[in-house]
Design an enzyme around this catalytic site. Structure first.
Site, PDB file in Angstrom:
ATOM      1  N   ASP A   1      -2.920  -5.415   2.824  1.00 41.00           N
ATOM      2  CA  ASP A   1      -2.302  -4.220   3.413  1.00 41.00           C
ATOM      3  C   ASP A   1      -3.379  -3.124   3.507  1.00 41.00           C
ATOM      4  OD1 ASP A   1       0.711  -2.880   3.744  1.00 41.00           O
ATOM      5  OD2 ASP A   1      -0.762  -1.437   2.991  1.00 41.00           O
TER       6      ASP A   1
ATOM      7  N   HIS B   1      -3.193  -0.162   2.705  1.00 37.26           N
ATOM      8  CA  HIS B   1      -3.148   0.731   1.542  1.00 37.26           C
ATOM      9  C   HIS B   1      -3.332  -0.061   0.256  1.00 37.26           C
ATOM     10  CE1 HIS B   1      -0.569   2.529   4.741  1.00 37.26           C
ATOM     11  NE2 HIS B   1      -1.284   3.610   4.442  1.00 37.26           N
TER      12      HIS B   1
ATOM     13  N   ASP C   1      -0.762  -3.315   8.623  1.00 35.35           N
ATOM     14  CA  ASP C   1      -1.028  -1.929   9.014  1.00 35.35           C
ATOM     15  C   ASP C   1      -2.515  -1.587   9.088  1.00 35.35           C
ATOM     16  OD1 ASP C   1      -1.100  -2.161   6.264  1.00 35.35           O
ATOM     17  OD2 ASP C   1       0.251  -0.487   5.860  1.00 35.35           O
TER      18      ASP C   1
ATOM     19  N   HIS D   1       3.734  -0.877  -3.496  1.00 33.95           N
ATOM     20  CA  HIS D   1       3.576   0.432  -4.157  1.00 33.95           C
ATOM     21  C   HIS D   1       4.542   0.631  -5.323  1.00 33.95           C
ATOM     22  CE1 HIS D   1       0.704   1.626  -1.188  1.00 33.95           C
ATOM     23  NE2 HIS D   1       1.570   1.618  -0.195  1.00 33.95           N
TER      24      HIS D   1
HETATM   25  C1  SP5 Z   1       3.864  -0.469   2.306  1.00 33.93           C
HETATM   26  C2  SP5 Z   1       3.121   0.600   2.985  1.00 33.93           C
HETATM   27  O1  SP5 Z   1       2.365   0.354   3.897  1.00 33.93           O
HETATM   28  N1  SP5 Z   1       3.375   1.838   2.585  1.00 33.93           N
HETATM   29  C3  SP5 Z   1       2.702   2.874   3.247  1.00 33.93           C
HETATM   30  C4  SP5 Z   1       2.886   4.105   2.512  1.00 33.93           C
HETATM   31  C5  SP5 Z   1       1.991   5.145   3.079  1.00 33.93           C
HETATM   32  N2  SP5 Z   1       2.761   6.161   3.651  1.00 33.93           N
HETATM   33  C6  SP5 Z   1       2.027   7.352   3.771  1.00 33.93           C
HETATM   34  C7  SP5 Z   1       2.838   8.235   4.595  1.00 33.93           C
HETATM   35  C8  SP5 Z   1       2.072   9.419   5.019  1.00 33.93           C
HETATM   36  C9  SP5 Z   1       2.878  10.158   6.015  1.00 33.93           C
HETATM   37  N3  SP5 Z   1       3.039   9.454   7.227  1.00 33.93           N
HETATM   38  C10 SP5 Z   1       3.025  10.311   8.327  1.00 33.93           C
HETATM   39  C11 SP5 Z   1       2.373   9.646   9.474  1.00 33.93           C
HETATM   40  C12 SP5 Z   1       1.984  10.707  10.468  1.00 33.93           C
HETATM   41  N4  SP5 Z   1       1.267  10.109  11.551  1.00 33.93           N
HETATM   42 ZN    ZN Z   2       0.364  -0.118   3.879  1.00 34.92          ZN
END
Ligand code: SP5
Ligand code: ZN
Length: 354
Positions: free
Chosen positions: A207, A209, A297, A171
């Site tokens: 990944d 995302h 993930d 990211h």
């Molecule tokens: C590298 C990578 O996988 N980064 C992931 C970034 C996405 N993060 C989003 C976070 C959103 C808030 N997370 C709260 C989880 C509640 N279950």
């Molecule tokens: Zn990710």
């Protein structure tokens, strides 16, 4: 039993303790924690993979990938934050921005670098969930060193090397960090492979995302192809602003970006069928070297994504990606600690073959 994939490891990767993430205005415990790296290292070691130490590299490749101002900022922001008294006097124990210089704010004003560190913080960081603490820079640097060391191994003839990078990187853009990522380890590996003469290089990002940072870094270039399958940002998932199917690259890079967004809930069949399409496109490029942004993930139990992919499908993915050629595997996301190690081992075993 042995797993013939070298694992590049930096002890410094344990030193980044984000201390949570501010999500929608509230600080939560966060899932990008040091234990992730320990779990991955221990599972791969138990499976018989050899561990090799990351070697320190100078800034040459980092400065090709990133704006030097971002590197300087990350190296110094914690010290500046502390010197400003923010932890001691205001209880702010991590760097978190609160003003962001969006186009809507600036409206054509000349760019400024605010002297106050709490104002400057938003110039280099695009969200509130990517915190910086005392050990962060050492870990960020350790992760980038691991990526370069793995690229060195592959440039010297190894068929594959896995960099256990933490924090993750895909990211991080040329000039800004976010999404739990600070420097773009996959882009660093790709640029290191290019510097060693490989052309073209294909980056395949599995990944859950979209790797908006990696896409942006190579968006205008034809020597590095970027392909990703990920949960559809248009269905409400991070990074929200990038990862759509009509983003195809620009100028000389037109046609060298390929996004394949997936519906939330996608399982093994849809994920592997889409990966096959992406692999066919990567293969058509005839890459001399491959970088895989290996996020774990998409796992069924992962708390950060709605994809439902099993360990068996990651094993199959390892097998299919191995057919593309010599590869540097870069650890990205993956947050379900109980299943994380098994997914990593399955992927690398799939790579190594029966
Ligand atoms: C590298 C990578 O996988 N980064 C992931 C970034 C996405 N993060 C989003 C976070 C959103 C808030 N997370 C709260 C989880 C509640 N279950
Ligand atoms: Zn990710």
């Amino acid at each position: 039993m042995s797993l013939p994939v070298p694992v590049v490891w930096s002890e410094d990767c344990l030193r980044h303790e984000p201390g949570g993430e501010v999500w929608l205005g509230l600080r939560e415990p966060g899932t990008e924690i040091p234990a992730r790296a320990r779990v991955l290292r221990d599972a791969l070691t138990a499976a018989g993979a050899p561990v090799t130490a990351a070697r320190e590299h100078d800034d040459t490749v980092l400065r090709r990938v990133h704006d030097p101002a971002l590197l300087d900022h990350l190296a110094s922001v914690w010290a500046d934050w502390e010197a400003a008294g923010l932890p001691r006097d205001f209880g702010r124990d991590r760097v978190v921005p609160y003003v962001f210089p969006t186009p809507g704010l600036l409206a054509g004003l000349p760019p400024r670098t605010p002297p106050a560190v709490h104002g400057r913080a938003g110039l280099y960081c695009y969200d509130t969930m990517t915190l910086v603490g005392p050990g962060s820079w050492a870990a960020i640097r350790g992760a980038a060193d691991a990526a370069q060391t793995a690229a060195d191994l592959v440039s010297s003839g190894a068929p594959v090397a896995y960099a256990l990078c933490r924090p993750p990187g895909h990211h991080a853009t040329r000039g800004a960090y976010g999404g739990s990522c600070y420097l773009n380890n996959a882009a660093v590996a790709a640029e290191a492979l290019r510097a060693a003469g490989a052309a073209p290089v294909a980056i395949v990002d599995i990944d859950a995302h979209h790797g908006n940072g990696t896409q942006m870094i190579f968006y205008g270039r034809a020597d590095v192809w970027y392909g990703s399958l990920h949960v559809d940002p248009g269905a409400g998932w991070f990074p929200h602003y990038a990862g759509y199917g009509d983003e195809r690259g620009t100028g000389p890079g037109e046609g060298f970006t390929r996004n394949r967004p997936l519906s939330p809930g996608t399982g093994d069949d849809g994920w592997l069928a889409t990966l096959d399409l992406l692999c066919a496109e990567a293969r058509a490029l005839g890459p001399e070297a491959v970088v895989v942004s290996l996020g774990l993930d998409a796992a069924a139990a992962d708390p950060e994504s709605p994809l439902r992919v099993t360990e068996a499908a990651y094993r199959a993915a390892g097998q299919r990606l191995a057919a593309l050629g010599p590869a540097v595997l870069i650890q990205e996301g993956g947050y379900d600690l109980p299943s994380l190690g098994g997914y990593a081992v399955a992927t690398l075993e799939g790579w190594a073959g029966p």
